[in-house]
Write an enzyme that holds these catalytic residues in place. Structure first.
Site, PDB file in Angstrom:
ATOM      1  N   GLY A  41       0.569   1.467  -7.205  1.00  0.00           N
ATOM      2  CA  GLY A  41       1.485   0.680  -6.378  1.00  0.00           C
ATOM      3  C   GLY A  41       1.949   1.533  -5.222  1.00  0.00           C
ATOM      4  O   GLY A  41       2.349   2.691  -5.408  1.00  0.00           O
ATOM      5  N   ASN A 182      -3.099   2.718   9.318  1.00  0.00           N
ATOM      6  CA  ASN A 182      -4.467   3.175   9.530  1.00  0.00           C
ATOM      7  C   ASN A 182      -5.097   2.344  10.641  1.00  0.00           C
ATOM      8  O   ASN A 182      -4.434   1.510  11.258  1.00  0.00           O
ATOM      9  CB  ASN A 182      -5.274   3.134   8.221  1.00  0.00           C
ATOM     10  CG  ASN A 182      -5.446   1.726   7.670  1.00  0.00           C
ATOM     11  OD1 ASN A 182      -5.340   0.737   8.391  1.00  0.00           O
ATOM     12  ND2 ASN A 182      -5.709   1.631   6.375  1.00  0.00           N
ATOM     13  N   LEU A 232      -6.452   8.486  10.542  1.00  0.00           N
ATOM     14  CA  LEU A 232      -7.854   8.323  10.910  1.00  0.00           C
ATOM     15  C   LEU A 232      -8.794   8.804   9.816  1.00  0.00           C
ATOM     16  O   LEU A 232      -9.957   9.132  10.088  1.00  0.00           O
ATOM     17  CB  LEU A 232      -8.144   9.091  12.206  1.00  0.00           C
ATOM     18  CG  LEU A 232      -7.245   8.771  13.404  1.00  0.00           C
ATOM     19  CD1 LEU A 232      -7.479   9.770  14.529  1.00  0.00           C
ATOM     20  CD2 LEU A 232      -7.474   7.342  13.876  1.00  0.00           C
ATOM     21  N   ALA A 235     -10.829  12.150  10.087  1.00  0.00           N
ATOM     22  CA  ALA A 235     -10.585  12.647  11.455  1.00  0.00           C
ATOM     23  C   ALA A 235      -9.141  13.054  11.677  1.00  0.00           C
ATOM     24  O   ALA A 235      -8.759  13.447  12.783  1.00  0.00           O
ATOM     25  CB  ALA A 235     -10.990  11.591  12.471  1.00  0.00           C
ATOM     26  N   GLY A 236      -8.288  12.968  10.644  1.00  0.00           N
ATOM     27  CA  GLY A 236      -6.904  13.396  10.780  1.00  0.00           C
ATOM     28  C   GLY A 236      -5.964  12.266  11.138  1.00  0.00           C
ATOM     29  O   GLY A 236      -6.025  11.181  10.565  1.00  0.00           O
ATOM     30  N   GLY A 268      -3.543   7.524   1.256  1.00  0.00           N
ATOM     31  CA  GLY A 268      -2.571   7.175   2.287  1.00  0.00           C
ATOM     32  C   GLY A 268      -1.147   7.232   1.782  1.00  0.00           C
ATOM     33  O   GLY A 268      -0.228   7.608   2.519  1.00  0.00           O
ATOM     34  N   ASP A 269      -0.942   6.901   0.515  1.00  0.00           N
ATOM     35  CA  ASP A 269       0.402   6.954  -0.059  1.00  0.00           C
ATOM     36  C   ASP A 269       0.858   8.393  -0.263  1.00  0.00           C
ATOM     37  O   ASP A 269       2.029   8.715  -0.062  1.00  0.00           O
ATOM     38  CB  ASP A 269       0.440   6.196  -1.383  1.00  0.00           C
ATOM     39  CG  ASP A 269       0.157   4.721  -1.214  1.00  0.00           C
ATOM     40  OD1 ASP A 269       0.484   4.177  -0.152  1.00  0.00           O
ATOM     41  OD2 ASP A 269      -0.398   4.113  -2.147  1.00  0.00           O
TER      42      ASP A 269
END
Length: 324
Positions: A41, A182, A232, A235-236, A268-269
């Site tokens: 989650g 993103n 990215l 790519a950072g 991403g979290d």
């Protein structure tokens, strides 16, 4: 526990993970691996990531009175997260079915369950936890009216991870500092606002891609947030901060650490959780993004979401190996 410096308001799901050879085409049936259940989650992930970074963190959300809810409580508590405002409601704990392909990429289907109960009424009752916190973190796996309430009434810095992509009111975007998205989420927001989405890879190689990402970040600033972080992947990230004096923007590219990705679930979290802790500690945005990219780099080398997130010590070892 000391007063939380980071309060995460959001979702908690049990991740039902299976490996597949390829994503099924319409009408196609494929055979996957046995299902592995892990805590996840977006909200709970970000809280756990922040806790593992040594932050003073609290989580506001809802789970069901079931095994999945117990799994999430245990994972959050083991990361040192304050669960005073984690409610048990009469609904099943949210779930996410996650299909992982051999390249480590994933496809996710979320069933919100108890996350639908993170309503404005519930958040009003928990106001003392988020209203004055130095940093408040939000995502979009809970009702949008709840996101709007917290984003517009929190006194502290609002880190808004606009995922999964959804239309956002102008006053929610205006509260974001930063807006974290993103490339696909950025394209959605720009298209929703009637702007150019800049899909696909531009010509010109790596520099061309960075220039395009910088323009996208600046376009996102035009939607109203105080700052933007455009992630990215390998790519950072690009960081863009509005300048009040001349109406311009400071834009910088933060490179990623090269690693062999095993599973991108929750990466991403982990990025957002680490970012929030660094901001609460007084770091500048670009510096905070630098740490966040390294945290995500460790996370993608391991399986699962919360189970993959590193401690600050583990990130330090990555830095030492890279000669930082």
């Amino acid at each position: 526990m000391q007063t939380p410096q980071v309060v995460v308001v959001g979702s908690a799901n049990a991740d039902l993970v299976l490996d597949i050879d390829h994503r099924p085409a319409p009408g196609e049936t494929i055979i996957g691996s046995d299902v592995v259940t892990t805590p996840g989650g977006k909200g709970a992930n970000q809280a756990v990531a922040a806790g593992k970074m040594g932050g003073s963190v609290a989580f506001v959300g809802c789970v069901g009175d079931d095994d999945h809810g117990a799994l999430l409580r245990d994972s959050l508590a083991s990361a040192g997260v304050d669960l005073t405002q984690l409610r048990t409601v009469e609904a099943p704990t949210g779930t996410a079915t996650i299909m992982v392909t051999p390249d480590g990429e994933n496809s996710i289907i979320v069933s919100p369950g108890a996350n639908r109960h993170v309503t404005p009424a519930v958040l009003e009752e928990a106001r003392s936890s988020w209203a004055t916190a130095p940093v408040v973190v939000l995502q979009l796996e809970i009702p949008l009216e709840s996101v709007e309430l917290v984003a517009t009434q929190a006194a502290g810095r609002v880190v808004l991870n606009a995922a999964p992509a959804a239309p956002l009111p102008a006053r929610v975007l205006a509260a974001a500092d930063p807006l974290v998205v993103n490339e696909s989420e950025a394209a959605f927001l720009l298209q929703d606002a009637g702007g150019e989405s800049r899909p696909g890879q531009p010509p010109g190689g790596q520099n061309g891609e960075r220039d395009d990402a910088a323009r996208t970040a600046q376009a996102l600033l035009g939607l109203g947030p105080r700052s933007v972080v455009l992630t990215l992947g390998s790519a950072g990230a690009v960081v863009a901060e509005a300048q009040e004096d001349d109406g311009g923007a400071d834009v910088a590219h933060v490179p990623a650490v090269r690693v062999e990705a095993v599973d991108t679930t929750g990466a991403g979290d982990s990025f957002v959780g680490a970012l929030a802790v660094e901001l609460a500690a007084g770091a500048g945005l670009a510096q905070a993004v630098g740490l966040a990219t390294r945290v995500a780099a460790v996370a993608v080398t391991r399986r699962g979401a919360q189970t993959s997130f590193p401690t600050l010590e583990e990130v330090g070892r990555l830095d030492a190996e890279a000669g930082r």
